[in-house]
Design a protein around this motif. Structure first.
Motif, PDB file in Angstrom:
ATOM      1  N   THR A 146       0.851  -1.193   0.000  1.00 47.80           N
ATOM      2  CA  THR A 146       0.000   0.000   0.000  1.00 47.80           C
ATOM      3  C   THR A 146       0.885   1.242   0.000  1.00 47.80           C
ATOM      4  O   THR A 146       1.842   1.330   0.759  1.00 47.80           O
ATOM      5  N   GLU A 147       0.565   2.187  -0.880  1.00 43.54           N
ATOM      6  CA  GLU A 147       1.331   3.427  -1.020  1.00 43.54           C
ATOM      7  C   GLU A 147       0.508   4.564  -0.420  1.00 43.54           C
ATOM      8  O   GLU A 147      -0.406   5.088  -1.049  1.00 43.54           O
ATOM      9  N   LEU A 148       0.866   4.952   0.780  1.00 39.90           N
ATOM     10  CA  LEU A 148       0.027   5.854   1.569  1.00 39.90           C
ATOM     11  C   LEU A 148       0.641   7.249   1.623  1.00 39.90           C
ATOM     12  O   LEU A 148       1.776   7.424   2.079  1.00 39.90           O
ATOM     13  N   GLU A 149      -0.097   8.242   1.168  1.00 39.01           N
ATOM     14  CA  GLU A 149       0.359   9.629   1.175  1.00 39.01           C
ATOM     15  C   GLU A 149      -0.250  10.400   2.349  1.00 39.01           C
ATOM     16  O   GLU A 149      -1.342  10.070   2.824  1.00 39.01           O
ATOM     17  N   PHE A 150       0.470  11.434   2.792  1.00 37.74           N
ATOM     18  CA  PHE A 150      -0.045  12.316   3.841  1.00 37.74           C
ATOM     19  C   PHE A 150       0.407  13.741   3.562  1.00 37.74           C
ATOM     20  O   PHE A 150       1.338  13.976   2.785  1.00 37.74           O
ATOM     21  N   ILE A 151      -0.266  14.693   4.203  1.00 38.34           N
ATOM     22  CA  ILE A 151       0.127  16.101   4.133  1.00 38.34           C
ATOM     23  C   ILE A 151       0.565  16.535   5.519  1.00 38.34           C
ATOM     24  O   ILE A 151      -0.146  16.300   6.512  1.00 38.34           O
ATOM     25  N   GLN A 248       4.266  18.788  15.214  1.00 36.12           N
ATOM     26  CA  GLN A 248       3.672  18.901  13.895  1.00 36.12           C
ATOM     27  C   GLN A 248       2.408  18.045  13.826  1.00 36.12           C
ATOM     28  O   GLN A 248       2.092  17.281  14.753  1.00 36.12           O
ATOM     29  N   ALA A 249       1.710  18.168  12.730  1.00 32.09           N
ATOM     30  CA  ALA A 249       0.497  17.377  12.506  1.00 32.09           C
ATOM     31  C   ALA A 249       0.477  16.932  11.060  1.00 32.09           C
ATOM     32  O   ALA A 249       0.931  17.657  10.166  1.00 32.09           O
ATOM     33  N   LEU A 250      -0.025  15.749  10.806  1.00 34.28           N
ATOM     34  CA  LEU A 250      -0.184  15.273   9.437  1.00 34.28           C
ATOM     35  C   LEU A 250      -1.558  14.646   9.275  1.00 34.28           C
ATOM     36  O   LEU A 250      -2.168  14.186  10.231  1.00 34.28           O
ATOM     37  N   THR A 251      -2.039  14.670   8.047  1.00 37.68           N
ATOM     38  CA  THR A 251      -3.353  14.101   7.760  1.00 37.68           C
ATOM     39  C   THR A 251      -3.273  13.134   6.595  1.00 37.68           C
ATOM     40  O   THR A 251      -2.551  13.375   5.621  1.00 37.68           O
ATOM     41  N   PHE A 252      -4.026  12.034   6.720  1.00 36.05           N
ATOM     42  CA  PHE A 252      -4.183  11.070   5.643  1.00 36.05           C
ATOM     43  C   PHE A 252      -5.535  11.219   4.958  1.00 36.05           C
ATOM     44  O   PHE A 252      -5.895  10.383   4.126  1.00 36.05           O
ATOM     45  N   MET A 253      -6.315  12.243   5.311  1.00 29.35           N
ATOM     46  CA  MET A 253      -7.640  12.378   4.708  1.00 29.35           C
ATOM     47  C   MET A 253      -7.522  12.455   3.188  1.00 29.35           C
ATOM     48  O   MET A 253      -6.527  12.960   2.647  1.00 29.35           O
ATOM     49  N   ALA A 254      -8.525  11.938   2.505  1.00 24.70           N
ATOM     50  CA  ALA A 254      -8.431  11.764   1.058  1.00 24.70           C
ATOM     51  C   ALA A 254      -8.270  13.086   0.324  1.00 24.70           C
ATOM     52  O   ALA A 254      -7.535  13.175  -0.665  1.00 24.70           O
ATOM     53  N   LYS A 255      -8.935  14.137   0.790  1.00 22.51           N
ATOM     54  CA  LYS A 255      -8.900  15.407   0.064  1.00 22.51           C
ATOM     55  C   LYS A 255      -8.923  16.536   1.085  1.00 22.51           C
ATOM     56  O   LYS A 255      -9.980  16.957   1.557  1.00 22.51           O
ATOM     57  N   TYR A 256      -7.747  17.050   1.434  1.00 26.55           N
ATOM     58  CA  TYR A 256      -7.656  18.105   2.436  1.00 26.55           C
ATOM     59  C   TYR A 256      -8.097  19.451   1.875  1.00 26.55           C
ATOM     60  O   TYR A 256      -8.739  20.247   2.556  1.00 26.55           O
ATOM     61  N   ASN A 257      -7.709  19.723   0.626  1.00 28.78           N
ATOM     62  CA  ASN A 257      -8.066  21.009   0.011  1.00 28.78           C
ATOM     63  C   ASN A 257      -8.276  20.806  -1.481  1.00 28.78           C
ATOM     64  O   ASN A 257      -8.400  19.664  -1.947  1.00 28.78           O
ATOM     65  N   GLU A 258      -8.302  21.893  -2.240  1.00 26.47           N
ATOM     66  CA  GLU A 258      -8.625  21.796  -3.657  1.00 26.47           C
ATOM     67  C   GLU A 258      -7.470  21.263  -4.495  1.00 26.47           C
ATOM     68  O   GLU A 258      -7.654  20.945  -5.677  1.00 26.47           O
ATOM     69  N   TYR A 314     -14.710  10.959  -1.926  1.00 25.58           N
ATOM     70  CA  TYR A 314     -15.155  11.149  -3.303  1.00 25.58           C
ATOM     71  C   TYR A 314     -14.730  12.492  -3.883  1.00 25.58           C
ATOM     72  O   TYR A 314     -14.871  12.718  -5.082  1.00 25.58           O
ATOM     73  N   LYS A 315     -14.186  13.356  -3.039  1.00 22.64           N
ATOM     74  CA  LYS A 315     -13.656  14.624  -3.536  1.00 22.64           C
ATOM     75  C   LYS A 315     -12.373  14.410  -4.354  1.00 22.64           C
ATOM     76  O   LYS A 315     -11.979  15.293  -5.117  1.00 22.64           O
ATOM     77  N   ARG A 316     -11.707  13.254  -4.177  1.00 23.66           N
ATOM     78  CA  ARG A 316     -10.491  12.960  -4.943  1.00 23.66           C
ATOM     79  C   ARG A 316     -10.780  12.715  -6.417  1.00 23.66           C
ATOM     80  O   ARG A 316      -9.948  12.989  -7.281  1.00 23.66           O
ATOM     81  N   ARG A 352      -6.039   2.157  -8.088  1.00 22.04           N
ATOM     82  CA  ARG A 352      -5.804   3.569  -7.809  1.00 22.04           C
ATOM     83  C   ARG A 352      -7.017   4.263  -7.198  1.00 22.04           C
ATOM     84  O   ARG A 352      -6.996   5.469  -6.979  1.00 22.04           O
ATOM     85  N   VAL A 353      -8.084   3.492  -6.899  1.00 18.82           N
ATOM     86  CA  VAL A 353      -9.286   4.089  -6.335  1.00 18.82           C
ATOM     87  C   VAL A 353      -9.115   4.473  -4.858  1.00 18.82           C
ATOM     88  O   VAL A 353      -9.522   5.560  -4.454  1.00 18.82           O
ATOM     89  N   PRO A 354      -8.521   3.635  -4.003  1.00 23.50           N
ATOM     90  CA  PRO A 354      -8.457   3.991  -2.573  1.00 23.50           C
ATOM     91  C   PRO A 354      -7.660   5.256  -2.304  1.00 23.50           C
ATOM     92  O   PRO A 354      -6.651   5.539  -2.966  1.00 23.50           O
ATOM     93  N   GLY A 355      -8.123   6.012  -1.315  1.00 22.98           N
ATOM     94  CA  GLY A 355      -7.417   7.198  -0.840  1.00 22.98           C
ATOM     95  C   GLY A 355      -6.755   6.923   0.494  1.00 22.98           C
ATOM     96  O   GLY A 355      -6.831   5.819   1.045  1.00 22.98           O
ATOM     97  N   GLY A 356      -6.125   7.947   1.041  1.00 21.65           N
ATOM     98  CA  GLY A 356      -5.407   7.805   2.299  1.00 21.65           C
ATOM     99  C   GLY A 356      -6.290   7.440   3.472  1.00 21.65           C
ATOM    100  O   GLY A 356      -5.793   7.023   4.518  1.00 21.65           O
ATOM    101  N   ASP A 357      -7.610   7.585   3.316  1.00 24.44           N
ATOM    102  CA  ASP A 357      -8.547   7.262   4.392  1.00 24.44           C
ATOM    103  C   ASP A 357      -9.077   5.843   4.306  1.00 24.44           C
ATOM    104  O   ASP A 357      -9.949   5.461   5.079  1.00 24.44           O
ATOM    105  N   THR A 358      -8.579   5.048   3.353  1.00 25.74           N
ATOM    106  CA  THR A 358      -9.111   3.703   3.183  1.00 25.74           C
ATOM    107  C   THR A 358      -8.746   2.811   4.363  1.00 25.74           C
ATOM    108  O   THR A 358      -7.725   3.019   5.038  1.00 25.74           O
ATOM    109  N   ASN A 359      -9.585   1.826   4.619  1.00 26.79           N
ATOM    110  CA  ASN A 359      -9.273   0.781   5.589  1.00 26.79           C
ATOM    111  C   ASN A 359      -8.572  -0.334   4.814  1.00 26.79           C
ATOM    112  O   ASN A 359      -9.188  -0.961   3.948  1.00 26.79           O
TER     113      ASN A 359
END
Length: 453
Positions: A146-151, A248-258, A314-316, A352-359
């Motif tokens: 799994t390739e997991l991105e964060f901000i 610091q803080a990081l987020t794995f949410m699928a779509k943090y901003n635009e 779904y914002k991704r 490529r469908v799952p985002g950083g918030d996937t289980n």
């Protein structure tokens, strides 16, 4: 085939470390519906003297709550009428690891079983293990990555909460995709996460910058599917904890901003029971590989809820975003939902469908269920999508949680492959999220309507 990481502990090694005072705390944790680690911290000697033999328990509401841990209606396994009883944390002693960022602490992951020792079928880890058992019965083992991105932000979680997550200072002020100087800016944190995860029994590849401001990815080697899911859950939790220790803080949410969202591309392949290749024959893809891909495509829309479980997921899905919008496959084509990469021993598909918030347990279970169905039914693989899949006439990935929920709830294949109990449980999870969102008044509404409407 993969081998057990040398940094993982045996039960006897953990006993010794507790006896000698090197470890005084043992975290017993399972992964909940939302993909989060939940559980309890136990004193080391209590763990040795009582829990190893007698086990430990927790309230069954832990698989029947919303993100805020509120008890909600609609779950068959747990309710006020049933009294909110207990379930047992069944320790998996193959998962014992040290957590170097937490002094004197080890972790054991677990399955969930009822007090009569029957499995809790709605548990994400059990859902995945059921599909792995089906793969084994068909003569396969499964490998995944799994390739997991964060901000990453230069602020604390507490300050982010206080400011309602607005105007957070990103750790990078520009696109640092593959940038060395950009990643050097945050290397103290990235290095600590990498090394801590290696010492916790994970095979770390490396780190790279991504497109969004402050966005990064830390990669891990392919491994057995259950190991990959377990490691994913531990990494996701530990990365947040280590970031907090750095202020610091990081987020794995699928779509943090635009800008670009956080993806979690999932790579998967099958091998034979003795490690022999299944997806490749001589110099080309095998028929089994094509059938597996066809099965994943055939179930993609029905299973999108398990790949993208939240409103925000779904914002991704937007054209030209590197997140897919169409149910299509292609050779090394990042515009498709399914991208084929590698050849011979490295041949694998990338969802490529799952985002950083996937289980990870649910996403991998859905992929295995769909792929094995394709093999069982001998499904024929449609022609490859060449060129820009965003502009193709292929079926579309669901664009909202409500659409994905309906596809899952009404799917005969989901009931057949995953079971009615699982379908009802995770349909209710979607219903809970939809009801909460429908009742919320967003910042977007306030900005557009407070004065001008």
């Amino acid at each position: 085939m993969t081998t057990r990481h040398p940094k993982l502990l045996s039960l006897e090694q953990l006993r010794v470390k507790i006896t000698e005072g090197e470890v005084d705390t043992v975290i017993v944790a399972f992964t909940d519906m939302q993909g989060r680690l939940q559980g309890k911290r136990l004193h080391g000697h209590y763990f040795v003297d009582h829990v190893i033999e007698d086990g430990t328990e927790g309230c069954n509401y832990l698989l029947s709550v919303d993100v805020d841990m509120n008890t909600v209606d609609g779950y068959e396994m747990s309710s006020w009428d049933k009294g909110y009883g207990d379930m047992e944390f069944a320790l998996d002693f193959d998962t014992i690891r040290l957590l170097g960022h937490l002094p004197g602490t080890a972790m054991v992951q677990c399955d969930l079983v009822w007090l009569d020792h029957k499995p809790v079928v709605q548990s994400p880890r059990t859902i995945l293990k059921d599909q792995l058992a089906k793969a084994a019965a068909a003569g396969f083992t499964a490998l995944a990555g799994t390739e997991l991105e964060f901000i990453l932000f230069n602020t604390t979680y507490e300050e982010a909460w206080r400011t309602n997550y607005q105007d957070l200072p990103a750790a990078n002020q520009y696109n640092v995709d593959y940038s060395i100087v950009g990643t050097t800016r945050v290397e103290p944190l990235l290095r600590e996460i990498r090394n801590t995860m290696y010492d916790a029994g994970m095979n770390v590849e490396g780190a790279k910058g991504e497109c969004n401001f402050g966005q990064h990815e830390i990669g891990f080697l392919y491994d057995e599917v259950l190991v990959t899911a377990d490691n994913h859950a531990v990494y996701k939790t530990a990365a947040k904890e280590i970031a907090a220790q750095h202020g610091q803080a990081l987020t794995f949410m699928a779509k943090y901003n635009e800008r670009e969202g956080n993806s979690c591309h999932v790579h998967l392949s099958l091998r034979g029971k003795d490690g022999e290749l299944v997806f490749w024959e001589k110099d080309k893809r095998s028929a089994t590989y094509d059938q597996f891909i066809a099965g994943i495509l055939a179930t993609m829309r029905d299973f999108t809820l398990l790949y993208a479980p939240n409103i925000n997921s779904y914002k991704r899905f937007a054209g030209g975003s590197f997140a897919p919008t169409t149910v299509a496959w292609g050779l090394d084509n990042r515009t498709c939902a399914v991208r084929l990469v590698g050849h011979g021993p490295s041949a694998r598909l990338e969802n490529r469908v799952p985002g950083g918030d996937t289980n990870p347990y649910l996403a991998l279970a859905a992929m295995l269920a769909g792929g094995l169905y394709g093999i069982e039914k001998g499904l024929k693989l449609e022609p490859e999508q060449t060129g820009n899949a965003y502009e193709s006439d292929k079926p579309k990935v669901p664009t909202t949680l409500r659409e994905a929920r309906d596809a899952f709830a009404q799917s005969e294949l989901a009931s057949l492959l995953l079971g009615d109990d699982v379908v009802r449980h995770y349909t209710n999870m979607a219903d809970v999220e939809l009801a909460a969102y429908d009742a919320a008044v967003t910042d977007w509404e306030l900005r557009r309507s407070f004065e001008r409407m």
